[in-house]
Write a protein that holds these residues in place. Sequence first.
Motif, short mmCIF file in Angstrom:
data_model
loop_
_atom_site.label_atom_id
_atom_site.label_comp_id
_atom_site.label_asym_id
_atom_site.label_seq_id
_atom_site.Cartn_x
_atom_site.Cartn_y
_atom_site.Cartn_z
N VAL A 90 -2.50 5.23 -2.32
CA VAL A 90 -3.08 4.52 -3.11
C VAL A 90 -2.03 3.28 -3.30
O VAL A 90 -0.71 3.48 -2.98
N GLY A 101 -4.75 0.99 -5.85
CA GLY A 101 -5.93 0.25 -5.67
C GLY A 101 -6.82 0.44 -6.93
O GLY A 101 -7.89 -0.30 -7.09
N GLY A 102 -6.32 1.27 -7.81
CA GLY A 102 -7.21 1.44 -8.97
C GLY A 102 -7.02 0.64 -10.15
O GLY A 102 -7.47 0.86 -11.12
N PRO A 116 0.57 -1.39 -0.11
CA PRO A 116 -0.09 0.07 -0.03
C PRO A 116 0.76 1.22 -0.02
O PRO A 116 0.31 2.21 -0.48
N LEU A 126 -13.58 0.10 -10.14
CA LEU A 126 -12.78 1.08 -9.61
C LEU A 126 -13.80 1.95 -8.85
O LEU A 126 -14.60 2.86 -9.35
N THR A 167 0.03 10.07 -2.62
CA THR A 167 0.91 8.87 -3.20
C THR A 167 1.20 7.86 -2.35
O THR A 167 1.11 6.66 -2.86
N ARG A 199 -3.84 6.92 -12.83
CA ARG A 199 -2.76 5.67 -12.57
C ARG A 199 -3.25 4.64 -13.57
O ARG A 199 -2.44 4.04 -14.36
N ILE A 200 -4.77 4.52 -13.57
CA ILE A 200 -5.05 3.09 -14.25
C ILE A 200 -5.09 3.27 -15.86
O ILE A 200 -4.72 2.39 -16.52
N ARG A 220 -6.19 8.06 -8.88
CA ARG A 220 -6.35 6.76 -9.23
C ARG A 220 -6.63 6.52 -10.45
O ARG A 220 -6.47 5.53 -11.12
#
Lengths: 328, 422
Positions: free
Chosen positions: B422, A16-17, A8, B401, B419, B17-18, B14
Amino acid sequence: MSCSSNSPNSGGCGGGGCGSGSGGHEHGMDRRSFLRTSSVAVAGVAALAASLAPLRDLTDVGTAEQFFQKHYKKLTPEDMEKVLARITREVEKQYEVRPHVRDYKAMDGVEFVYALNLTRCIGCRKCVHACVAENNQSRNPEIQYIRVLKMPHGSMDPEKGDHNYTSELVPEKGSFYMPVQCQQCVNPPCVKVCPVKATWQESDGITVIDYDWCIGCRYCEAACPYFARRFNFTKPSIPKDQINPNMSYLGNRPRPQGVVEKCHFCIQRTRAGKYPACMEVCPTGARKFGNILDPDSEVSHILKTKRVFIQLKEEVGTSPRFFYYFDV
Amino acid sequence: MIKAAKNYLTFLARCGRIAFVGDWRYYAWMGALTLVCLVGLNAYAKQLVHGLITTGMTDQVSWGVYIANFTFMVGVAAAAAMLVIPVYIYDNEELHDLVIFGELLAVAAIIMCLLFVTVDLGRPDRFWHMIPGVGEFNFPGSMLSWDVVVLNGYLLLNVHICGYLLYCRYQNRTPSKWFYIPFVFIAIGWAISIHTVTAFLYVGLGGRHFWNSAIVGPRFIASAFTAGPALIILALQVIRKVTEYRITDKALLTLRSIVQVSMIINVFLLANEVFKEFYSKTAHVASAEYLYFGLHGFSGLVGWIWTAVAFNLIAMVILILPVSRSLKWLDVACVLAIVGIWIEKGMGLVIPGFIPTPLGEIVEYTPSWNETLVCLGIWAFGLLCYTIFLRMAIPILQGKLSKSSETQSVPDTTPAPITSQV
């Protein structure tokens, strides 16, 4: 998916995404993925730098002073003084000539009008070249404000004209010649369409361009019904010994790349009491120029006494200040 | 308040990031698009240095493929409304979730529009002259100023609607109607306006007879509502194929009927235009004559326009026939319609407006290689944006998500930097 473990407190592309349409997992960053990520990042930056490499040839990046220069109408007299000094410096550096740059203002009680005698014009194109020399137009690529059309007898429709006649001797039988340049319209469509007010009509009727404000969208070129406007598709080039050092801000000072220009009735001459270059050079006296508000001027006399005079493309509602007439 | 902002930033992070995570097909696709983007950027860098002389444009034909693509993409953006109208006005549930995909396409299309206009500028460094208040904005006089307002407004509207709905879904709460329904209805009207104003850019020029025709606006709308949903039909099938997101055939067939009707109207309006030009045969027919048959031995666009006419007609016939209920035929019709309309709006509308010039000179136009690369770069960038948007939106819509998956790794209450969160 390459995602595997989950820690984490790490950054990187994991997190987490990760859940995705094809079913991702949580993903942390170990040394290998760190190396991979950073090498991808380095390669990316290198590729970006390589693709931007042509920018190294950018010779004159403008100064902050140039970048932040205000619109012509918002410049105070002190601002204008600085701007003119800057232009003087630039011209001197580039062309090794000390120019005399001024901001000639419109005079009260003056509205300029052009009249052109189609009976007299012989199509010699001397006006075209006098204009290029006077107004510091680019020689390569060649920019010209005046287009002389060779017309068949009987028609005033410019679409019937020949633009590229190469006759050894003019005039030729069966033809007449019609020079076309900016018509200095009373209702100029080019001014209406400009998104940044870089072109406008002055009180003496001349439509001018602030070359330091134009963004080069060329909407005015599309709007002009007379093909009067020209764009600097690249940096204009003028031989040093051919520079005309008598310059004006809204007129014939050298133009930068990427802006529009056009005939301005030789603002640097006419606002100082002289005739435009195209008129002065005309060997047949076909060109007449003057102040329509002065009842004794030559143009007033012509418009009062000639039975027919023509405004080109009257149907588009531009109402030109440029009149064609015949000796009848 | 601070917590809300932090939650939102976490959401954005997020999502960001994805975009960098996917299977090998995703990386290959994104890698290829990035490469084309960089090639386009390289071509644009050359154009910045040497000027627009690197394009095929001239004083005679002063707008080219940049503005042609811009015009086409405005239509694609406007077509998002064709997904929204059935859902919000006719309560078509089948398309409900697909609205997001249409609006994301609109966002990507508007980004492309803004890029196409920017690369067309001779002085992009002076773009700030157009910012109201800071520069000198010629509003309401110039149609280009109107276009700047409506395009940016449309971009904001769509970003707001998609962003809000997705964020609500992410947080697993029901969107507050007051927060988006009014904007949805504004966006529907606005969609029509962006394409109408873009048509008025041309229609408003009295000196260009080919454009100075009242039918250009309606033709733009009809062609946009053909090409846009056609593009969405294709996009949805790709989404269905590469993700687990479920899209029903029924939804695709609903879009088919939109494309069908729009195409018939589009061809009908085209026929009106052609009749008016060629039956009356006034002096103003020159551009249309150049376009369809060639003029004084110049015929650079003839091949293009007849290809477009043929594609449009074939697409129309396929769409009318019941065969287009099979997806294979529907796809063929969609591709033909998109290509046909792209030609019709680009080479078929923008270029002939300049030929012959108002003084009757004929100078033909062919896009240069550099100019073409810039265009390809922008297309790749648009596809890149759309892919990223979908990459973010689909897991959110699927519930994969979401805020609850966030707390799986770190408890929501922990006040830690993003930072590390996540």
